[in-house]
Write a protein that holds these residues in place. Sequence first.
Motif, PDB file in Angstrom:
ATOM      1  N   LYS A 187     -80.502 -68.504   3.706  1.00  0.00           N
ATOM      2  CA  LYS A 187     -79.437 -68.645   4.704  1.00  0.00           C
ATOM      3  C   LYS A 187     -79.204 -67.330   5.428  1.00  0.00           C
ATOM      4  CE  LYS A 187     -76.826 -72.331   2.510  1.00  0.00           C
ATOM      5  NZ  LYS A 187     -75.652 -72.643   1.710  1.00  0.00           N
ATOM      6  N   VAL A 188     -79.312 -66.245   4.689  1.00  0.00           N
ATOM      7  CA  VAL A 188     -79.149 -64.914   5.303  1.00  0.00           C
ATOM      8  C   VAL A 188     -80.349 -64.063   4.905  1.00  0.00           C
ATOM      9  CG1 VAL A 188     -76.634 -64.861   5.483  1.00  0.00           C
ATOM     10  CG2 VAL A 188     -77.715 -64.241   3.335  1.00  0.00           C
ATOM     11  N   ALA A 189     -80.482 -62.922   5.621  1.00  0.00           N
ATOM     12  CA  ALA A 189     -81.677 -62.096   5.433  1.00  0.00           C
ATOM     13  C   ALA A 189     -81.874 -61.664   3.990  1.00  0.00           C
ATOM     14  CB  ALA A 189     -81.594 -60.877   6.339  1.00  0.00           C
ATOM     15  N   TYR A 194     -87.635 -63.295   6.384  1.00  0.00           N
ATOM     16  CA  TYR A 194     -86.556 -63.645   7.325  1.00  0.00           C
ATOM     17  C   TYR A 194     -86.977 -63.490   8.789  1.00  0.00           C
ATOM     18  CZ  TYR A 194     -81.813 -64.318   8.967  1.00  0.00           C
ATOM     19  OH  TYR A 194     -80.702 -64.801   9.597  1.00  0.00           O
ATOM     20  N   PRO A 195     -87.685 -62.388   9.177  1.00  0.00           N
ATOM     21  CA  PRO A 195     -88.101 -62.282  10.582  1.00  0.00           C
ATOM     22  C   PRO A 195     -88.980 -63.464  11.003  1.00  0.00           C
ATOM     23  CG  PRO A 195     -88.354 -60.157   9.497  1.00  0.00           C
ATOM     24  CD  PRO A 195     -88.048 -61.165   8.422  1.00  0.00           C
ATOM     25  N   LEU A 252     -86.694 -66.458  11.564  1.00  0.00           N
ATOM     26  CA  LEU A 252     -85.976 -66.395  12.841  1.00  0.00           C
ATOM     27  C   LEU A 252     -86.916 -66.737  13.987  1.00  0.00           C
ATOM     28  CD1 LEU A 252     -83.593 -63.289  12.992  1.00  0.00           C
ATOM     29  CD2 LEU A 252     -83.002 -65.700  12.955  1.00  0.00           C
ATOM     30  N   LYS A 281     -87.726 -70.461  14.044  1.00  0.00           N
ATOM     31  CA  LYS A 281     -86.597 -71.283  14.507  1.00  0.00           C
ATOM     32  C   LYS A 281     -86.382 -71.111  16.009  1.00  0.00           C
ATOM     33  CE  LYS A 281     -83.152 -71.969  11.530  1.00  0.00           C
ATOM     34  NZ  LYS A 281     -82.071 -71.673  10.581  1.00  0.00           N
ATOM     35  N   ASN A 282     -86.547 -69.862  16.474  1.00  0.00           N
ATOM     36  CA  ASN A 282     -86.409 -69.628  17.908  1.00  0.00           C
ATOM     37  C   ASN A 282     -87.488 -70.357  18.689  1.00  0.00           C
ATOM     38  OD1 ASN A 282     -84.207 -68.009  17.525  1.00  0.00           O
ATOM     39  ND2 ASN A 282     -85.382 -66.115  17.434  1.00  0.00           N
ATOM     40  N   LEU A 294     -86.702 -74.049  19.245  1.00  0.00           N
ATOM     41  CA  LEU A 294     -85.779 -74.298  20.360  1.00  0.00           C
ATOM     42  C   LEU A 294     -86.448 -73.989  21.698  1.00  0.00           C
ATOM     43  CD1 LEU A 294     -82.521 -72.806  18.815  1.00  0.00           C
ATOM     44  CD2 LEU A 294     -83.076 -75.199  19.152  1.00  0.00           C
ATOM     45  N   ARG A 295     -87.273 -72.933  21.696  1.00  0.00           N
ATOM     46  CA  ARG A 295     -87.914 -72.561  22.959  1.00  0.00           C
ATOM     47  C   ARG A 295     -88.903 -73.636  23.400  1.00  0.00           C
ATOM     48  NH1 ARG A 295     -90.812 -66.762  24.278  1.00  0.00           N
ATOM     49  NH2 ARG A 295     -90.301 -66.780  26.479  1.00  0.00           N
ATOM     50  N   THR A 318     -87.099 -76.403  24.864  1.00  0.00           N
ATOM     51  CA  THR A 318     -86.696 -76.102  26.246  1.00  0.00           C
ATOM     52  C   THR A 318     -87.856 -76.330  27.195  1.00  0.00           C
ATOM     53  OG1 THR A 318     -85.158 -74.437  25.453  1.00  0.00           O
ATOM     54  CG2 THR A 318     -85.774 -74.305  27.760  1.00  0.00           C
ATOM     55  N   PHE A 319     -89.035 -75.836  26.809  1.00  0.00           N
ATOM     56  CA  PHE A 319     -90.191 -76.005  27.694  1.00  0.00           C
ATOM     57  C   PHE A 319     -90.561 -77.484  27.825  1.00  0.00           C
ATOM     58  CE2 PHE A 319     -91.394 -71.410  26.720  1.00  0.00           C
ATOM     59  CZ  PHE A 319     -90.880 -70.969  27.925  1.00  0.00           C
ATOM     60  N   GLN A 328     -88.457 -79.807  27.866  1.00  0.00           N
ATOM     61  CA  GLN A 328     -87.478 -80.339  28.821  1.00  0.00           C
ATOM     62  C   GLN A 328     -87.821 -79.929  30.254  1.00  0.00           C
ATOM     63  OE1 GLN A 328     -84.880 -82.471  28.148  1.00  0.00           O
ATOM     64  NE2 GLN A 328     -84.814 -82.557  30.393  1.00  0.00           N
ATOM     65  N   PRO A 382     -94.010 -69.184  28.450  1.00  0.00           N
ATOM     66  CA  PRO A 382     -93.737 -67.773  28.698  1.00  0.00           C
ATOM     67  C   PRO A 382     -94.604 -67.247  29.841  1.00  0.00           C
ATOM     68  CG  PRO A 382     -94.093 -68.188  26.369  1.00  0.00           C
ATOM     69  CD  PRO A 382     -94.482 -69.434  27.084  1.00  0.00           C
ATOM     70  N   GLU A 396     -73.833 -57.953   6.758  1.00  0.00           N
ATOM     71  CA  GLU A 396     -74.745 -59.078   6.968  1.00  0.00           C
ATOM     72  C   GLU A 396     -73.975 -60.321   7.414  1.00  0.00           C
ATOM     73  OE1 GLU A 396     -76.616 -60.985   3.514  1.00  0.00           O
ATOM     74  OE2 GLU A 396     -78.523 -60.770   4.546  1.00  0.00           O
ATOM     75  N   GLU A 421     -81.419 -66.147  22.147  1.00  0.00           N
ATOM     76  CA  GLU A 421     -82.438 -67.151  22.439  1.00  0.00           C
ATOM     77  C   GLU A 421     -81.827 -68.333  23.195  1.00  0.00           C
ATOM     78  OE1 GLU A 421     -85.790 -66.958  21.745  1.00  0.00           O
ATOM     79  OE2 GLU A 421     -85.362 -64.894  21.187  1.00  0.00           O
ATOM     80  N   ASN A 458     -83.027 -69.695  26.656  1.00  0.00           N
ATOM     81  CA  ASN A 458     -83.430 -71.105  26.755  1.00  0.00           C
ATOM     82  C   ASN A 458     -82.755 -71.767  27.945  1.00  0.00           C
ATOM     83  OD1 ASN A 458     -85.194 -71.216  24.604  1.00  0.00           O
ATOM     84  ND2 ASN A 458     -83.644 -71.818  23.129  1.00  0.00           N
ATOM     85  N   GLN A 485     -84.328 -73.263  31.209  1.00  0.00           N
ATOM     86  CA  GLN A 485     -83.995 -74.645  31.590  1.00  0.00           C
ATOM     87  C   GLN A 485     -83.551 -74.707  33.049  1.00  0.00           C
ATOM     88  OE1 GLN A 485     -83.683 -77.630  29.169  1.00  0.00           O
ATOM     89  NE2 GLN A 485     -84.033 -78.317  31.257  1.00  0.00           N
ATOM     90  N   ARG A 523     -86.898 -61.793  27.948  1.00  0.00           N
ATOM     91  CA  ARG A 523     -86.851 -62.299  26.576  1.00  0.00           C
ATOM     92  C   ARG A 523     -87.946 -61.697  25.694  1.00  0.00           C
ATOM     93  NH1 ARG A 523     -86.837 -68.721  25.695  1.00  0.00           N
ATOM     94  NH2 ARG A 523     -85.855 -68.726  23.671  1.00  0.00           N
ATOM     95  N   ASP A 524     -89.140 -61.585  26.225  1.00  0.00           N
ATOM     96  CA  ASP A 524     -90.264 -61.111  25.400  1.00  0.00           C
ATOM     97  C   ASP A 524     -90.588 -59.647  25.628  1.00  0.00           C
ATOM     98  OD1 ASP A 524     -90.699 -63.696  24.312  1.00  0.00           O
ATOM     99  OD2 ASP A 524     -91.627 -64.282  26.199  1.00  0.00           O
ATOM    100  N   ALA A 567     -83.733 -59.169  14.473  1.00  0.00           N
ATOM    101  CA  ALA A 567     -84.330 -59.595  13.197  1.00  0.00           C
ATOM    102  C   ALA A 567     -84.613 -58.374  12.331  1.00  0.00           C
ATOM    103  CB  ALA A 567     -85.617 -60.380  13.458  1.00  0.00           C
ATOM    104  N   VAL A 626     -81.262 -57.026  10.936  1.00  0.00           N
ATOM    105  CA  VAL A 626     -80.720 -57.881   9.870  1.00  0.00           C
ATOM    106  C   VAL A 626     -81.575 -57.770   8.614  1.00  0.00           C
ATOM    107  CG1 VAL A 626     -80.156 -60.252   9.257  1.00  0.00           C
ATOM    108  CG2 VAL A 626     -79.763 -59.464  11.549  1.00  0.00           C
ATOM    109  N   THR A 627     -82.895 -57.681   8.828  1.00  0.00           N
ATOM    110  CA  THR A 627     -83.785 -57.575   7.676  1.00  0.00           C
ATOM    111  C   THR A 627     -83.591 -56.243   6.963  1.00  0.00           C
ATOM    112  OG1 THR A 627     -85.367 -58.942   8.842  1.00  0.00           O
ATOM    113  CG2 THR A 627     -86.197 -57.756   6.946  1.00  0.00           C
ATOM    114  N   GLY A 665     -80.606 -56.768   4.997  1.00  0.00           N
ATOM    115  CA  GLY A 665     -80.941 -57.717   3.924  1.00  0.00           C
ATOM    116  C   GLY A 665     -81.746 -57.055   2.816  1.00  0.00           C
TER     117      GLY A 665
END
Lengths: 310, 564
Positions: free
Chosen positions: A39-41, A48-49, A52, A55-56, A59-60, A63-64, A66, A176, B92, B107, B111, B115, B474-475, B489, B492-493, B496
């Motif tokens: 759930k957390v790092a 964890y990286p 992330l 998961k990103n 979603l990305r 979006t594409f 869509q 991208p 954290e 993100e 997005n 869009q 973004r990139d 990331a 946070v890492t 962590g």
Amino acid sequence: MNLRVSGQTQTNYAIANLQRQGSLFAKYQDQVISGLKVKVASDDPANYPSLLRAKNEVLRFSTFAQTMSDATTDLNAGVDAMLEAQQTMVRARQIASEGANGPMEQAGLETLAVELDSLVNRLMTAGNSQIDGKYFFSGTASDTPPFRVAATDVSGRPATIAYDGSNDRARVLIGPGQTVDTKYAGSEVFQQPGGDLFQTLIRLRDNLRNPAFTQAERSQALNASLTDVQNSQDALSSATGEQSANLATLDVLKNRVGDLRLTSLIRATEIEGTDIAEAAVRLQEIQASLQASLAVTSRLLQPSLLDFIG
Amino acid sequence: MTGYTIGTSMLAAGRRGLDVIGQNIANASTPGYHRQSVNFTSRATVNGVFGMGVDVASITRYEMPPVRTAILRGNADQGWAGVRLQANKQIETSFGSSPGTIADGIEGLFNQIEQLTSRPDNTAVRRTVLGSGSNLASRFNSAGTDIDRLKYDLNTRASQTVSEINDFAKQIAVFNTRIALAEGSGNQASDLKDQRDQLIDKLSERIDVRTVEQPFGAVNVLSNGAAIVVGEYANTFAVGSVPNGNLVVTQAGSTQPVQFTTGSLAGQLDAHNKDIPAARSRLDGIARQLIARMNAVQSTGLGTSGPLTSLNATTSVVDPTQPLATQNLPIAMQAGNLVISVTDTATGLRNNVTVAIDPATQSLNDVAAAITAATGGQVQGTVNSSNMLQLQAQAGYKFDFAGRDTNPPGGGTIANPDTAGLLPSLGMGGFFMGTDASSIRVSPDLLRNPDLLAASRSGFSGDASNLERFAALRDQPVIAGLSFSGEFADMVTTVGSEISNLMDQQAAHAGVLGNLFAQEQSVTGVDVNEELVRLLEFQRMVEAASKYLSVVNTALDSVLDIIR
């Protein structure tokens, strides 16, 4: 093990072990209930990286998917309008052939010219088509009607059609740094040099109506119009072909983006999702251990010399 | 006749033995209690020929000094790791957990921007982009606020800890006095020592301490950084801030900081002075880069409402007469050009004017004057009373920085109309306002009028070319070769990993401490069964003494009966 074990030592051991087992029990219990083990790092700093990022990406890619869907809608509408224009030009070609291939009364020629008036309007309607209230042959100037009658003849019929839109195509991001052209400039679809659909129809109409032409002159002019129609159709086919190719590319890309999204989703789930079977076994194991610890703790210090002193 | 003397000595010794056993059993669960035992010795006449009974030679207080020293060190290590673990966990938590992290917000914003490229003329989607921006800004704000609150809490807790240390030190000094007094008079002060050692134990959770035995049972309590208690005297400490905001601990009467290396106080100082500033700095770095780069794109694009008639800066300078490079602007600028497109609203003619900017030599006043001069007064640059730049177009003119080609065409479009970075540095026409995680927010002008969102570089409603520039951010590598989300990331890492390390350390310390405690208890702890066996022994001793006295008495009666 020390020879002398005091009550405090036993109590401390019991508390420390119960706390450790209770904490592990709560950890696996949470993993099973929430379905998540990260759930957390600090739950898994090494992965964890990647989590992330995965998961990103999910979603990305959504979006594409869509934006591709939106682009497909625009391109489909554009192709539909161009097919409508293509049918208009097919009919214009038939009219030009009819006019060129035989002697006709003026009334018959007028009938054909009247039909061409309506074909010009039909082409205007196709060129000024909208989707969601936005013109899709105005390029980036989607709020501006692309075509307007700039000049009329003495009878008030359209003589010149002007293009008011932008010369830049509107494009949509589908990856991208990757774009696809969606809203074309009307000038490159309907009014290419040597392939101006409006001027071709207007010239053909005027040739049919021109009372000064002899039969031979009219045939010659109409044959020239036939060539114009052919050139215009070729120009239109080229634009239609380009848009259709874009649609086909989008279809392929949509499938690829769908696959990539699924791959990212699987990667994210592998990192953060609980292996329920493993967690359940662990939970069972710790529960048994915890029960044993509790049983032992409840009997702690029970046998004492006090029980035997009279 | 010595029988009575022997009997009464036996009775007294047995009673003393019972007292000691009673004390041990009574304190079997008292933290810090060291078990005691009574040592007997036989009593003899002065010439040593005849025995005279038994004496209590001494009371032994069981101790294990090497293990105690290790426990004190372990307490300090665990206190340090525990505080830092809690602080890092809170850091954290402030970053949020998926899907509510700042990276998710970044993100999400990109997005929505991507869009929007398919419907750049759709006001509802524009509002969604701005909503995502606001959502991201509030995540930054709450993370910043949480971290600031944590820092404040640590400051308060450090003050409390120092106050507790002073209190413990004072009490230890008082106990030293009482113990020295008792033991100087030939008495044993085992229970006083237990109470004092318990205070030292508590002290060791807060700072690294070691003890040095002194005559008559007193101890000096020393730390790596200072003497805490010397005999009957206790030093006092205070916590305060230095100009960079760090907390330091000083000894009364000195301004020199005391460096405690472990213990909860050192943990609080490390968390306050290192962990939190490091996390906050990286968080602010992400926010600042996001503000700078988004604003650079927004200010050099065009909304659907087209060029502007006026534009006000939102970042002020301290002194508008001094070079901009000396003004410590949160978002830096460099020498370069600013291209202003000036449009004649009546004719539609558009001219591109280049203004050279050099922050090393030009002040804000100079820049304002240069803009006015370069545009021939068609765009007036002024500096207001808040030391902020204001641009105002002359009547009949509008201006923008989108770098479009002139009208009539000539020269082509300009890829980057603000190579100096003047607009984001002065906070002009940006997407975000603010300078860091706490102050970032979406421009209120944009929220009021989404048409101002610069989706295009041409001003056409269907043009998404500027959105592509936004999306490209973004990139892009923005901080140490990482993208915004990549940097988040990594940040946070880092936290962590630190938490994970500290948890391992804490578990290791707890294990070591558990073993040390068991070792110490094996010598100093009270085993009730053992005490009960001794209790039976002393019971028999008292019973035997009573019987012995009775027999002696009977025997003496028999002797006396001879003469009666």
